[in-house]
Enzyme design. Structure first.
Site, PDB file in Angstrom:
ATOM      1  N   CYS A  22      10.954   4.834  13.585  1.00  0.00           N
ATOM      2  CA  CYS A  22       9.762   5.694  13.462  1.00  0.00           C
ATOM      3  C   CYS A  22       8.992   5.837  14.772  1.00  0.00           C
ATOM      4  O   CYS A  22       8.173   6.736  14.916  1.00  0.00           O
ATOM      5  CB  CYS A  22       8.842   5.163  12.377  1.00  0.00           C
ATOM      6  N   HIS A  56       1.868   7.819  13.385  1.00  0.00           N
ATOM      7  CA  HIS A  56       3.031   7.932  12.498  1.00  0.00           C
ATOM      8  C   HIS A  56       2.527   7.934  11.058  1.00  0.00           C
ATOM      9  O   HIS A  56       1.644   7.149  10.703  1.00  0.00           O
ATOM     10  CB  HIS A  56       3.986   6.767  12.754  1.00  0.00           C
ATOM     11  N   ASN A  76       6.628  10.191   4.557  1.00  0.00           N
ATOM     12  CA  ASN A  76       7.020   9.555   5.817  1.00  0.00           C
ATOM     13  C   ASN A  76       8.350  10.162   6.280  1.00  0.00           C
ATOM     14  O   ASN A  76       9.391   9.923   5.667  1.00  0.00           O
ATOM     15  CB  ASN A  76       7.163   8.041   5.579  1.00  0.00           C
TER      16      ASN A  76
HETATM   17  N1  COA Z   1       5.458   2.398  -8.318  1.00  0.00           N
HETATM   18  C1  COA Z   1       4.867   1.446  -9.044  1.00  0.00           C
HETATM   19  N2  COA Z   1       4.812   0.168  -8.660  1.00  0.00           N
HETATM   20  C2  COA Z   1       5.396  -0.154  -7.481  1.00  0.00           C
HETATM   21  C3  COA Z   1       6.039   0.796  -6.683  1.00  0.00           C
HETATM   22  C4  COA Z   1       6.065   2.118  -7.141  1.00  0.00           C
HETATM   23  N3  COA Z   1       6.653   3.104  -6.453  1.00  0.00           N
HETATM   24  N4  COA Z   1       6.504   0.180  -5.576  1.00  0.00           N
HETATM   25  C5  COA Z   1       6.177  -1.115  -5.684  1.00  0.00           C
HETATM   26  N5  COA Z   1       5.514  -1.328  -6.840  1.00  0.00           N
HETATM   27  C6  COA Z   1       4.991  -2.561  -7.367  1.00  0.00           C
HETATM   28  C7  COA Z   1       5.699  -3.781  -6.836  1.00  0.00           C
HETATM   29  O1  COA Z   1       6.906  -4.017  -7.540  1.00  0.00           O
HETATM   30  C8  COA Z   1       4.680  -4.860  -7.077  1.00  0.00           C
HETATM   31  O2  COA Z   1       4.760  -5.278  -8.412  1.00  0.00           O
HETATM   32  P1  COA Z   1       4.640  -6.860  -8.800  1.00  0.00           P
HETATM   33  O3  COA Z   1       3.273  -7.242  -8.335  1.00  0.00           O
HETATM   34  O4  COA Z   1       4.827  -6.826 -10.257  1.00  0.00           O
HETATM   35  O5  COA Z   1       5.739  -7.509  -8.015  1.00  0.00           O
HETATM   36  C9  COA Z   1       3.351  -4.134  -6.872  1.00  0.00           C
HETATM   37  O6  COA Z   1       3.638  -2.727  -6.969  1.00  0.00           O
HETATM   38  C10 COA Z   1       2.706  -4.410  -5.535  1.00  0.00           C
HETATM   39  O7  COA Z   1       3.713  -4.369  -4.543  1.00  0.00           O
HETATM   40  P2  COA Z   1       3.383  -4.447  -3.018  1.00  0.00           P
HETATM   41  O8  COA Z   1       4.653  -4.421  -2.242  1.00  0.00           O
HETATM   42  O9  COA Z   1       2.413  -5.528  -2.756  1.00  0.00           O
HETATM   43  O10 COA Z   1       2.620  -3.057  -2.856  1.00  0.00           O
HETATM   44  P3  COA Z   1       1.827  -2.564  -1.630  1.00  0.00           P
HETATM   45  O11 COA Z   1       0.448  -2.302  -2.040  1.00  0.00           O
HETATM   46  O12 COA Z   1       2.063  -3.411  -0.434  1.00  0.00           O
HETATM   47  O13 COA Z   1       2.507  -1.161  -1.349  1.00  0.00           O
HETATM   48  C11 COA Z   1       4.128  -0.173   0.108  1.00  0.00           C
HETATM   49  C12 COA Z   1       3.895  -1.086  -1.082  1.00  0.00           C
HETATM   50  C13 COA Z   1       5.636  -0.102   0.352  1.00  0.00           C
HETATM   51  C14 COA Z   1       3.604   1.204  -0.237  1.00  0.00           C
HETATM   52  C15 COA Z   1       3.386  -0.734   1.346  1.00  0.00           C
HETATM   53  O14 COA Z   1       3.665  -2.098   1.486  1.00  0.00           O
HETATM   54  C16 COA Z   1       3.741  -0.024   2.620  1.00  0.00           C
HETATM   55  O15 COA Z   1       3.406   1.127   2.800  1.00  0.00           O
HETATM   56  N6  COA Z   1       4.392  -0.706   3.573  1.00  0.00           N
HETATM   57  C17 COA Z   1       4.756  -0.161   4.847  1.00  0.00           C
HETATM   58  C18 COA Z   1       5.761   0.912   4.610  1.00  0.00           C
HETATM   59  C19 COA Z   1       6.192   1.620   5.835  1.00  0.00           C
HETATM   60  O16 COA Z   1       5.399   1.946   6.645  1.00  0.00           O
HETATM   61  N7  COA Z   1       7.476   1.842   5.913  1.00  0.00           N
HETATM   62  C20 COA Z   1       8.124   2.630   6.872  1.00  0.00           C
HETATM   63  C21 COA Z   1       8.233   2.024   8.172  1.00  0.00           C
HETATM   64  S1  COA Z   1       7.667   3.176   9.305  1.00  0.00           S
END
Ligand code: COA
Length: 327
Positions: free
Chosen positions: A114, A253, A283
């Protein structure tokens, strides 16, 4: 006198097919509300499976050439940033060179995930500073839908497809002023897309299947990205002896709205001056910054002399920021 690589043309291309959050509710256990609240994404564009991703790069490049009012024959180098190429060889840069008739250009791909577009701009700027090339086409083109695991709710709701392109040419007083590039390979396992090598760990993470799909430790990446974005921008400003008040626009980004708002708050920068496309396009990896920049430029947001910061972060893990004085 030192020359700067200045942007004289911009273009972008997005697939027509719009996939709304509600469409994803039919694929995985998720809701429109969860996706909006946790990421800020409302919809994304997805390329038809049978179409090559490079099509988007070709369209963005043609638009950038038109915008710059130069001929493709004048392009001397093409750098394409991609982590989702159609082929390992030929490079996407060679395909685009052929499709836009830029036969006088050298061409290669670069992969810094990215952060790739800002890495590519920096590389292009080196060639301008040494005087080796005068017109360089930098493209970021990503068909991420082809490497997304559409059964994994942790990742499939985040990504979209698209391409952005720009043309750089030497300028005495505008253009790329400074940059900060970095990587932390120790955190490399936080985002992976295996190609030819799968170890036990990689297979396990992909339900014991040999699948060329994204695996990501979302929370780990989230923390890294907020820190990387904040630190990198502060470093750039310190090196230029500038305060945040002197910055007119930040184009980050587009990964997650919470990453953007947390970092922007730490930088004490007004959110109204941050270019956001995440809600509409998701993204699009390295393409997200040039798409946002080209669209904002099309909407007349930038004026000559504006100080614009681009900041990327992601797989590798990597980060990259650059300060541009708008031509
Ligand atoms: N819908 C519903 N629930 C979801 C879900 C979805 N699409 N994706 C994850 N969950 C759930 C998880 O399973 C977890 O459940 P649990 O507590 O029962 O285990 C809960 O939501 C919280 O998960 P968590 O990973 O803590 O969520 P988060 O608030 O951190 O959000 C992301 C997840 C992926 C959106 C976030 O971590 C993120 O944006 N990370 C960086 C991503 C990124 O930039 N990636 C590209 C690199 S450039």
């Amino acid at each position: 006198m030192k020359k700067h690589g200045a942007i004289i043309g911009l273009g972008y291309s997005l697939p027509e097919n719009i996939v709304h959050n509600s469409d994803l509710e039919k694929l995985v256990d998720t809701t429109d509300q969860w996706i909006r609240e946790r990421t800020g994404i409302k919809r994304r564009r997805i390329l038809e499976r049978e179409k090559p991703s490079y099509d988007m790069g070709v369209k963005a490049s043609k638009q950038a050439l038109e915008n710059a009012k130069i001929s493709s024959k004048d392009i001397e180098l093409i750098i394409v940033s991609t982590e989702s190429p159609d082929y390992l060889t030929p490079s996407m840069a060679c395909v685009i060179q052929d499709k836009i008739d830029a036969e006088n250009a050298a061409a290669f791909d670069l992969n810094a995930a990215c952060s790739g577009f800002v890495y590519a701009l920096t590389v292009a700027d080196q060639f301008i500073q040494t005087g080796m090339y005068n017109n360089i086409l930098v493209v970021a083109c990503e068909g991420l839908s082809k490497v997304v695991d559409w059964k994994d709710r942790n990742t499939c709701v985040l990504f979209g497809d698209g391409a952005g392109a720009c043309i750089l040419t030497p300028s005495d007083n505008a253009g790329i002023i400074n940059y900060d590039l970095g990587a932390d390979g120790k955190k490399r396992k936080a985002i992976t897309i295996p190609l030819t090598h799968f170890n036990e760990e990689e297979l396990f993470k992909r339900n014991n299947k040999r699948e060329q799909v994204i695996y990501m430790q979302g929370r780990e990446v989230f923390k890294f990205e907020v820190t990387a974005m904040t630190k990198s921008v502060k470093k750039l400003l310190a090196e230029e002896n500038m305060s945040i008040d002197e910055i007119d626009w930040i184009i980050p980004h587009q990964a997650n709205m919470r990453i953007i708002t947390n970092s922007i708050k730490k930088l004490e920068f007004p959110i109204e001056k941050v270019v956001i496309t995440l809600d509409e396009y998701g993204n699009t990896s390295s393409a997200s910054i040039p798409i946002a920049m080209a669209e904002a430029n099309e909407n007349g947001k930038f004026k000559s002399g504006d100080n614009i910061v681009l900041v990327g972060f992601g797989g590798g893990l990597t980060w990259a920021s650059t300060l541009i004085k708008w031509l």
